[in-house]
Design a protein around this motif. Structure first.
Motif, PDB file in Angstrom:
ATOM      1  N   LEU A 216      44.215  29.103  43.854  1.00  0.00           N
ATOM      2  CA  LEU A 216      44.980  29.902  42.899  1.00  0.00           C
ATOM      3  C   LEU A 216      46.214  30.480  43.581  1.00  0.00           C
ATOM      4  CD1 LEU A 216      45.222  31.386  40.121  1.00  0.00           C
ATOM      5  CD2 LEU A 216      43.867  33.232  41.167  1.00  0.00           C
ATOM      6  N   LEU A 217      47.354  30.346  42.911  1.00  0.00           N
ATOM      7  CA  LEU A 217      48.601  30.946  43.382  1.00  0.00           C
ATOM      8  C   LEU A 217      49.146  31.809  42.250  1.00  0.00           C
ATOM      9  CD1 LEU A 217      50.990  31.198  45.369  1.00  0.00           C
ATOM     10  CD2 LEU A 217      51.968  29.153  44.282  1.00  0.00           C
ATOM     11  N   GLU A 218      49.266  33.100  42.498  1.00  0.00           N
ATOM     12  CA  GLU A 218      49.806  34.014  41.499  1.00  0.00           C
ATOM     13  C   GLU A 218      51.228  34.402  41.895  1.00  0.00           C
ATOM     14  OE1 GLU A 218      46.340  36.753  41.633  1.00  0.00           O
ATOM     15  OE2 GLU A 218      46.176  36.288  39.492  1.00  0.00           O
ATOM     16  N   LEU A 219      52.175  34.135  41.006  1.00  0.00           N
ATOM     17  CA  LEU A 219      53.592  34.378  41.267  1.00  0.00           C
ATOM     18  C   LEU A 219      53.996  35.721  40.657  1.00  0.00           C
ATOM     19  CD1 LEU A 219      54.966  30.798  40.459  1.00  0.00           C
ATOM     20  CD2 LEU A 219      54.412  31.761  42.705  1.00  0.00           C
ATOM     21  N   GLY A 220      54.389  36.645  41.508  1.00  0.00           N
ATOM     22  CA  GLY A 220      54.722  37.977  41.036  1.00  0.00           C
ATOM     23  C   GLY A 220      55.943  38.026  40.138  1.00  0.00           C
ATOM     24  N   TRP A 221      56.814  37.027  40.224  1.00  0.00           N
ATOM     25  CA  TRP A 221      58.047  37.031  39.446  1.00  0.00           C
ATOM     26  C   TRP A 221      57.938  36.285  38.128  1.00  0.00           C
ATOM     27  CZ3 TRP A 221      59.495  32.087  38.403  1.00  0.00           C
ATOM     28  CH2 TRP A 221      59.068  31.095  39.290  1.00  0.00           C
ATOM     29  N   ALA A 222      56.866  35.529  37.918  1.00  0.00           N
ATOM     30  CA  ALA A 222      56.837  34.516  36.863  1.00  0.00           C
ATOM     31  C   ALA A 222      56.283  35.025  35.544  1.00  0.00           C
ATOM     32  CB  ALA A 222      56.013  33.316  37.315  1.00  0.00           C
ATOM     33  N   GLY A 223      56.840  34.476  34.461  1.00  0.00           N
ATOM     34  CA  GLY A 223      56.257  34.599  33.143  1.00  0.00           C
ATOM     35  C   GLY A 223      55.388  33.382  32.875  1.00  0.00           C
ATOM     36  N   HIS A 224      55.410  32.902  31.639  1.00  0.00           N
ATOM     37  CA  HIS A 224      54.543  31.803  31.244  1.00  0.00           C
ATOM     38  C   HIS A 224      55.123  30.437  31.596  1.00  0.00           C
ATOM     39  CE1 HIS A 224      51.219  30.045  29.072  1.00  0.00           C
ATOM     40  NE2 HIS A 224      52.034  29.362  28.295  1.00  0.00           N
ATOM     41  N   LEU A 225      56.438  30.352  31.767  1.00  0.00           N
ATOM     42  CA  LEU A 225      57.085  29.055  31.985  1.00  0.00           C
ATOM     43  C   LEU A 225      57.932  29.081  33.259  1.00  0.00           C
ATOM     44  CD1 LEU A 225      58.202  28.387  28.288  1.00  0.00           C
ATOM     45  CD2 LEU A 225      56.238  27.381  29.470  1.00  0.00           C
ATOM     46  N   PRO A 226      57.294  29.181  34.414  1.00  0.00           N
ATOM     47  CA  PRO A 226      58.054  29.305  35.663  1.00  0.00           C
ATOM     48  C   PRO A 226      58.949  28.116  35.964  1.00  0.00           C
ATOM     49  CG  PRO A 226      55.711  28.958  36.109  1.00  0.00           C
ATOM     50  CD  PRO A 226      55.840  29.245  34.641  1.00  0.00           C
ATOM     51  N   ALA A 227      58.608  26.927  35.456  1.00  0.00           N
ATOM     52  CA  ALA A 227      59.459  25.753  35.701  1.00  0.00           C
ATOM     53  C   ALA A 227      60.839  25.931  35.085  1.00  0.00           C
ATOM     54  CB  ALA A 227      58.802  24.491  35.150  1.00  0.00           C
ATOM     55  N   LEU A 228      60.938  26.742  34.036  1.00  0.00           N
ATOM     56  CA  LEU A 228      62.230  27.045  33.425  1.00  0.00           C
ATOM     57  C   LEU A 228      62.853  28.297  34.030  1.00  0.00           C
ATOM     58  CD1 LEU A 228      61.376  26.369  29.666  1.00  0.00           C
ATOM     59  CD2 LEU A 228      63.098  25.163  31.005  1.00  0.00           C
ATOM     60  N   GLU A 229      62.027  29.199  34.522  1.00  0.00           N
ATOM     61  CA  GLU A 229      62.517  30.496  34.985  1.00  0.00           C
ATOM     62  C   GLU A 229      63.167  30.410  36.369  1.00  0.00           C
ATOM     63  OE1 GLU A 229      59.003  32.912  34.618  1.00  0.00           O
ATOM     64  OE2 GLU A 229      58.699  32.176  32.580  1.00  0.00           O
ATOM     65  N   ARG A 230      62.498  29.719  37.287  1.00  0.00           N
ATOM     66  CA  ARG A 230      63.063  29.467  38.617  1.00  0.00           C
ATOM     67  C   ARG A 230      62.855  27.983  38.932  1.00  0.00           C
ATOM     68  NH1 ARG A 230      61.422  34.192  43.031  1.00  0.00           N
ATOM     69  NH2 ARG A 230      62.345  36.000  41.951  1.00  0.00           N
ATOM     70  N   PRO A 231      63.689  27.124  38.368  1.00  0.00           N
ATOM     71  CA  PRO A 231      63.448  25.679  38.494  1.00  0.00           C
ATOM     72  C   PRO A 231      63.440  25.171  39.925  1.00  0.00           C
ATOM     73  CG  PRO A 231      65.489  26.141  37.274  1.00  0.00           C
ATOM     74  CD  PRO A 231      64.809  27.445  37.483  1.00  0.00           C
ATOM     75  N   ARG A 232      64.340  25.653  40.763  1.00  0.00           N
ATOM     76  CA  ARG A 232      64.382  25.165  42.146  1.00  0.00           C
ATOM     77  C   ARG A 232      63.138  25.570  42.919  1.00  0.00           C
ATOM     78  NH1 ARG A 232      70.667  26.182  44.141  1.00  0.00           N
ATOM     79  NH2 ARG A 232      71.658  24.770  42.621  1.00  0.00           N
ATOM     80  N   GLU A 233      62.674  26.782  42.690  1.00  0.00           N
ATOM     81  CA  GLU A 233      61.490  27.247  43.401  1.00  0.00           C
ATOM     82  C   GLU A 233      60.253  26.443  42.992  1.00  0.00           C
ATOM     83  OE1 GLU A 233      59.163  31.472  44.144  1.00  0.00           O
ATOM     84  OE2 GLU A 233      61.348  31.403  43.975  1.00  0.00           O
ATOM     85  N   ILE A 234      60.145  26.133  41.707  1.00  0.00           N
ATOM     86  CA  ILE A 234      59.003  25.333  41.266  1.00  0.00           C
ATOM     87  C   ILE A 234      59.142  23.893  41.747  1.00  0.00           C
ATOM     88  CG2 ILE A 234      57.783  24.445  39.241  1.00  0.00           C
ATOM     89  CD1 ILE A 234      57.264  27.410  39.951  1.00  0.00           C
ATOM     90  N   ALA A 235      60.339  23.365  41.814  1.00  0.00           N
ATOM     91  CA  ALA A 235      60.534  22.027  42.380  1.00  0.00           C
ATOM     92  C   ALA A 235      60.045  22.003  43.822  1.00  0.00           C
ATOM     93  CB  ALA A 235      61.993  21.612  42.294  1.00  0.00           C
ATOM     94  N   ALA A 236      60.408  23.024  44.598  1.00  0.00           N
ATOM     95  CA  ALA A 236      59.968  23.081  45.999  1.00  0.00           C
ATOM     96  C   ALA A 236      58.462  23.243  46.098  1.00  0.00           C
ATOM     97  CB  ALA A 236      60.679  24.258  46.702  1.00  0.00           C
ATOM     98  N   LEU A 237      57.883  24.044  45.224  1.00  0.00           N
ATOM     99  CA  LEU A 237      56.429  24.224  45.213  1.00  0.00           C
ATOM    100  C   LEU A 237      55.719  22.896  44.941  1.00  0.00           C
ATOM    101  CD1 LEU A 237      54.523  27.085  43.463  1.00  0.00           C
ATOM    102  CD2 LEU A 237      53.858  24.733  43.048  1.00  0.00           C
ATOM    103  N   LEU A 238      56.231  22.140  43.960  1.00  0.00           N
ATOM    104  CA  LEU A 238      55.621  20.863  43.624  1.00  0.00           C
ATOM    105  C   LEU A 238      55.755  19.859  44.767  1.00  0.00           C
ATOM    106  CD1 LEU A 238      56.719  20.474  39.897  1.00  0.00           C
ATOM    107  CD2 LEU A 238      54.493  21.170  40.762  1.00  0.00           C
ATOM    108  N   LEU A 239      56.934  19.804  45.357  1.00  0.00           N
ATOM    109  CA  LEU A 239      57.129  18.881  46.470  1.00  0.00           C
ATOM    110  C   LEU A 239      56.193  19.213  47.624  1.00  0.00           C
ATOM    111  CD1 LEU A 239      61.018  18.598  46.493  1.00  0.00           C
ATOM    112  CD2 LEU A 239      59.407  16.752  45.995  1.00  0.00           C
ATOM    113  N   ASP A 240      56.014  20.492  47.896  1.00  0.00           N
ATOM    114  CA  ASP A 240      55.156  20.910  48.996  1.00  0.00           C
ATOM    115  C   ASP A 240      53.701  20.560  48.705  1.00  0.00           C
ATOM    116  OD1 ASP A 240      54.657  22.494  51.487  1.00  0.00           O
ATOM    117  OD2 ASP A 240      53.524  23.714  50.084  1.00  0.00           O
ATOM    118  N   TYR A 241      53.227  20.819  47.484  1.00  0.00           N
ATOM    119  CA  TYR A 241      51.811  20.579  47.191  1.00  0.00           C
ATOM    120  C   TYR A 241      51.507  19.100  47.009  1.00  0.00           C
ATOM    121  CZ  TYR A 241      47.214  20.877  45.115  1.00  0.00           C
ATOM    122  OH  TYR A 241      45.876  20.711  44.874  1.00  0.00           O
ATOM    123  N   LEU A 242      52.409  18.389  46.364  1.00  0.00           N
ATOM    124  CA  LEU A 242      52.148  16.976  46.075  1.00  0.00           C
ATOM    125  C   LEU A 242      52.367  16.071  47.277  1.00  0.00           C
ATOM    126  CD1 LEU A 242      53.813  16.778  42.538  1.00  0.00           C
ATOM    127  CD2 LEU A 242      51.363  16.940  43.058  1.00  0.00           C
TER     128      LEU A 242
END
Length: 242
Positions: A216-242
């Protein structure tokens, strides 16, 4: 029935499954980065984006995605879901190498805030006020990190979906394939947002606890759609995990 889809890049397949508050365009902020490392695939569900809302017989979104992947020769993939897309990912978990679930729902009882949202959305749609219903979705689902352009984009995606779905005659019949969290074998990253509705915060923790191989990863800055809210950060998160 033709389901709109798009693919780019090469390598291991990654399938992006959108929220029902948006369409496949919600992944624009991750698309290029993921395509540089993977064979990335996204599709619009029926009644969203570029896929018509029609069906000659009962259908499921998971079944449609499965058909798209079959046509592309994809038998195994990493599945990345956002909100409703998490449910689709879990319904397809038998073909998942990995799962990323961004703010999933669950079978936990609906909290008052979620019930209030649903009632207000239904009231606006029954009154024919699609614009106000789309605005309600943007206010509810986007956290404080989303800028004006992102909010306008989400309103446009949701309003377009509402318009297609309300115009359907007859309305297609849809069913939901079953899944059991404890039977999912793939490793999973479950992401929750501190600015999401309490129901989804609880659901993220519940899903992470029930899946056998989840973190579980809880993002203190995020609402329901973090991929739209901070797209670059979620791109980096996906690249790191995948």
């Amino acid at each position: 029935m033709t389901i709109w889809y798009e693919e780019a890049g090469s390598g291991d397949p990654v399938v992006l499954l959108a929220s029902s508050a948006a369409d496949a365009g919600m992944w624009d902020g991750q698309w290029e980065a993921l395509a540089g490392r993977f064979r990335v695939i996204r599709a619009d569900y029926r009644g969203f984006g570029r896929t018509p809302y029609e069906a000659a017989e009962p259908y499921s979104d998971a079944g449609d995605v499965l058909e798209v992947l079959g046509a592309l020769g994809v038998g195994r993939a990493a599945l990345v879901g956002s909100s409703y897309g998490c449910r689709v990912a879990l319904q397809l978990s038998h073909l998942a190498d990995r799962l990323v679930l961004l703010n999933p729902g669950s079978d936990l009882p609906a909290t008052p805030d979620l019930k209030e949202f649903g009632a207000e959305e239904n009231r606006l749609l029954e009154a024919g006020d699609v614009a106000a219903a789309a605005e309600l979705n943007a206010r509810t689902w986007l956290g404080p990190e989303a800028g004006a352009a992102t909010r306008e984009r989400l309103v446009a995606m949701q309003a377009h979906a509402f318009a297609m779905q309300l115009a359907a005659d007859p309305e297609p019949s849809q069913f939901e394939p079953d899944y059991v969290l404890s039977a999912v074998e793939a490793p999973a990253l479950v992401v929750g947002g501190a600015h999401d509705l309490p129901y989804f915060q609880r659901s993220a923790r519940h899903v992470a606890a029930e899946l056998p191989r989840a973190e579980l990863l809880e993002l203190g800055w995020a609402g329901h759609l973090p991929a739209l809210e901070r797209p670059r950060e979620i791109a980096a998160l996906l690249l790191d995990y995948l």
